[in-house]
Design a protein around this motif. Structure first.
Motif, short mmCIF file in Angstrom:
data_model
loop_
_atom_site.label_atom_id
_atom_site.label_comp_id
_atom_site.label_asym_id
_atom_site.label_seq_id
_atom_site.Cartn_x
_atom_site.Cartn_y
_atom_site.Cartn_z
N SER A 104 1.16 9.21 0.52
CA SER A 104 0.95 9.69 1.89
C SER A 104 2.06 9.21 2.81
CB SER A 104 -0.41 9.21 2.41
OG SER A 104 -0.53 9.50 3.79
N ILE A 105 2.55 10.12 3.66
CA ILE A 105 3.60 9.75 4.61
C ILE A 105 3.07 8.83 5.71
CG2 ILE A 105 4.91 11.87 4.20
CD1 ILE A 105 3.71 12.99 6.78
N LEU A 106 1.76 8.68 5.79
CA LEU A 106 1.15 7.80 6.79
C LEU A 106 1.02 6.36 6.29
CD1 LEU A 106 -1.73 10.14 8.05
CD2 LEU A 106 0.53 9.81 9.05
N SER A 107 1.28 6.15 5.00
CA SER A 107 1.10 4.82 4.44
C SER A 107 2.33 3.95 4.68
CB SER A 107 0.84 4.92 2.93
OG SER A 107 0.83 3.62 2.35
N PRO A 108 2.13 2.68 5.04
CA PRO A 108 3.27 1.76 5.18
C PRO A 108 3.89 1.41 3.84
CG PRO A 108 1.20 0.59 5.46
CD PRO A 108 0.85 2.05 5.40
N LYS A 109 3.20 1.75 2.74
CA LYS A 109 3.72 1.45 1.40
C LYS A 109 4.20 2.72 0.68
CE LYS A 109 -0.10 -0.58 0.14
NZ LYS A 109 -1.10 -1.29 -0.69
N GLU A 110 4.52 3.74 1.45
CA GLU A 110 4.97 5.01 0.85
C GLU A 110 6.24 4.80 0.03
OE1 GLU A 110 6.77 9.35 2.25
OE2 GLU A 110 6.48 7.71 3.69
N VAL A 111 6.26 5.34 -1.19
CA VAL A 111 7.45 5.25 -2.04
C VAL A 111 8.33 6.48 -1.79
CG1 VAL A 111 6.33 3.86 -3.81
CG2 VAL A 111 6.23 6.36 -3.97
N SER A 112 9.59 6.35 -2.17
CA SER A 112 10.56 7.42 -1.90
C SER A 112 10.56 8.43 -3.05
CB SER A 112 11.96 6.81 -1.74
OG SER A 112 12.92 7.81 -1.51
N LEU A 113 10.10 9.64 -2.75
CA LEU A 113 10.03 10.71 -3.75
C LEU A 113 10.65 11.97 -3.18
CD1 LEU A 113 6.33 10.19 -4.88
CD2 LEU A 113 8.37 9.48 -6.15
N TYR A 118 -2.72 7.90 -4.10
CA TYR A 118 -2.12 8.87 -3.17
C TYR A 118 -2.09 8.31 -1.76
CZ TYR A 118 -0.95 13.33 -1.02
OH TYR A 118 -0.30 14.32 -0.32
N GLU A 119 -3.18 7.74 -1.31
CA GLU A 119 -3.25 7.21 0.05
C GLU A 119 -2.31 6.03 0.24
OE1 GLU A 119 -7.30 6.23 0.80
OE2 GLU A 119 -7.94 8.33 1.03
N ASP A 120 -2.18 5.19 -0.79
CA ASP A 120 -1.39 3.97 -0.66
C ASP A 120 0.11 4.19 -0.82
OD1 ASP A 120 -3.49 2.36 -0.09
OD2 ASP A 120 -3.73 1.54 -2.11
N ILE A 126 10.34 6.74 -9.80
CA ILE A 126 10.40 5.38 -9.24
C ILE A 126 10.94 4.40 -10.27
CG2 ILE A 126 9.00 3.47 -8.37
CD1 ILE A 126 9.52 5.78 -6.38
N TYR A 127 10.59 4.58 -11.53
CA TYR A 127 11.12 3.72 -12.59
C TYR A 127 12.64 3.85 -12.65
CZ TYR A 127 11.39 1.52 -17.24
OH TYR A 127 11.68 0.68 -18.30
N THR A 128 13.12 5.08 -12.58
CA THR A 128 14.57 5.33 -12.60
C THR A 128 15.25 4.73 -11.38
OG1 THR A 128 14.20 7.41 -13.80
CG2 THR A 128 16.34 7.12 -12.73
N GLU A 168 8.68 -3.95 -2.78
CA GLU A 168 7.67 -4.29 -3.78
C GLU A 168 6.74 -3.12 -4.08
OE1 GLU A 168 4.29 -7.78 -4.58
OE2 GLU A 168 4.98 -7.34 -2.56
N GLU A 169 6.60 -2.19 -3.13
CA GLU A 169 5.71 -1.06 -3.33
C GLU A 169 6.11 -0.22 -4.55
OE1 GLU A 169 8.91 0.20 -0.46
OE2 GLU A 169 7.52 -1.50 -0.63
N ASN A 170 7.39 -0.25 -4.91
CA ASN A 170 7.82 0.51 -6.10
C ASN A 170 7.15 -0.03 -7.36
OD1 ASN A 170 9.53 2.22 -4.65
ND2 ASN A 170 11.27 0.83 -4.81
N MET A 171 7.16 -1.36 -7.50
CA MET A 171 6.51 -1.97 -8.66
C MET A 171 5.00 -1.79 -8.60
SD MET A 171 6.62 -3.61 -11.50
CE MET A 171 8.16 -4.51 -11.74
N LEU A 172 4.41 -1.94 -7.41
CA LEU A 172 2.96 -1.78 -7.28
C LEU A 172 2.54 -0.36 -7.64
CD1 LEU A 172 2.31 -3.71 -3.93
CD2 LEU A 172 1.92 -4.51 -6.27
#
Length: 218
Positions: A150-159, A145-147, A186-188, A116-120
């Protein structure tokens, strides 16, 4: 008689000198007991002062994330989708993402896949683009950035690394378009990876069947 008085005076003076020292030592011991964070009498890593400090920091971080999460609605406000709209979602990903009802249904599916983090993140970028106040832009960019970056965030997206480097440069002077490259990536990703599975999911098929039955009854 004189020698006895001298001996008694010496004992009194000795007692008087020892009393302040004992009181001071007792006071010092009391301080150590009431303020364990200031003095550590052990050499181990499990010192109580470190434990207390770490717990406080963790509680602060958790509270911050919880407050931010409260600002995220469970879904966007939108009228119930029509059968025509739901059929249109199957035509293209753009049509699905164009309507709030489509985004809500897709977001519900992403939640079942723990992505869900991708949509958020995509929604947060869209919101950032609507801002014009410089201070608000900087604050929202920092939170995004923090949400999500950041690699420390549990909601980090894949980039990929290239996009991350672009973001890090852009964060030196945040703007509405700081995350444009990341948002597109992320859209792609959602389009190629999640969208096909959504179209075959029970969430989409059940919604389509329900609206079809209502249409027939009408």
């Amino acid at each position: 008689m004189g020698s006895e008085r001298m001996e008694m005076r010496k004992r009194q003076m000795s007692t008087t000198q020892e009393t302040p020292g004992a009181a001071q030592a007792q006071h010092s011991t009391g301080n150590r007991g009431s303020n364990a964070c200031c003095f550590c009498w052990c050499c181990c890593c499990s010192c109580s002062c470190l434990t207390v400090r770490n717990q406080e920091e963790e509680r602060t971080r958790r509270t911050s994330h919880e407050l931010q999460a409260e600002g995220i609605p469970n879904c966007e406000e939108s009228p119930a989708p029509t059968l025509e709209e739901v059929n249109a979602w199957a035509q293209s990903f753009d049509k699905l993402m164009f309507t709030p009802a489509g985004r809500n249904a897709f977001r519900e599916f992403l939640r079942t896949e723990f992505s869900e983090e991708n949509m958020l993140f995509w929604m947060a970028c869209e919101e950032l683009k609507q801002e014009s106040n410089k201070s608000v832009i900087e604050e929202k960019a920092r939170l995004i950035y923090e949400d999500y970056i950041s690699i420390l965030s549990p909601k980090e997206v894949s980039l990929d690394s290239r996009v991350r480097e672009v973001i890090n440069r852009n964060m030196l002077e945040p703007s509405q378009h700081t995350f444009d490259d990341a948002q597109l990536q992320i859209y792609t990703l959602m389009h190629r990876d999640s969208y096909p599975r959504f179209m075959n999911s029970a969430i989409y098929k059940d919604l389509l069947r329900s609206l079809s039955e209502k249409s027939i009854e009408a």
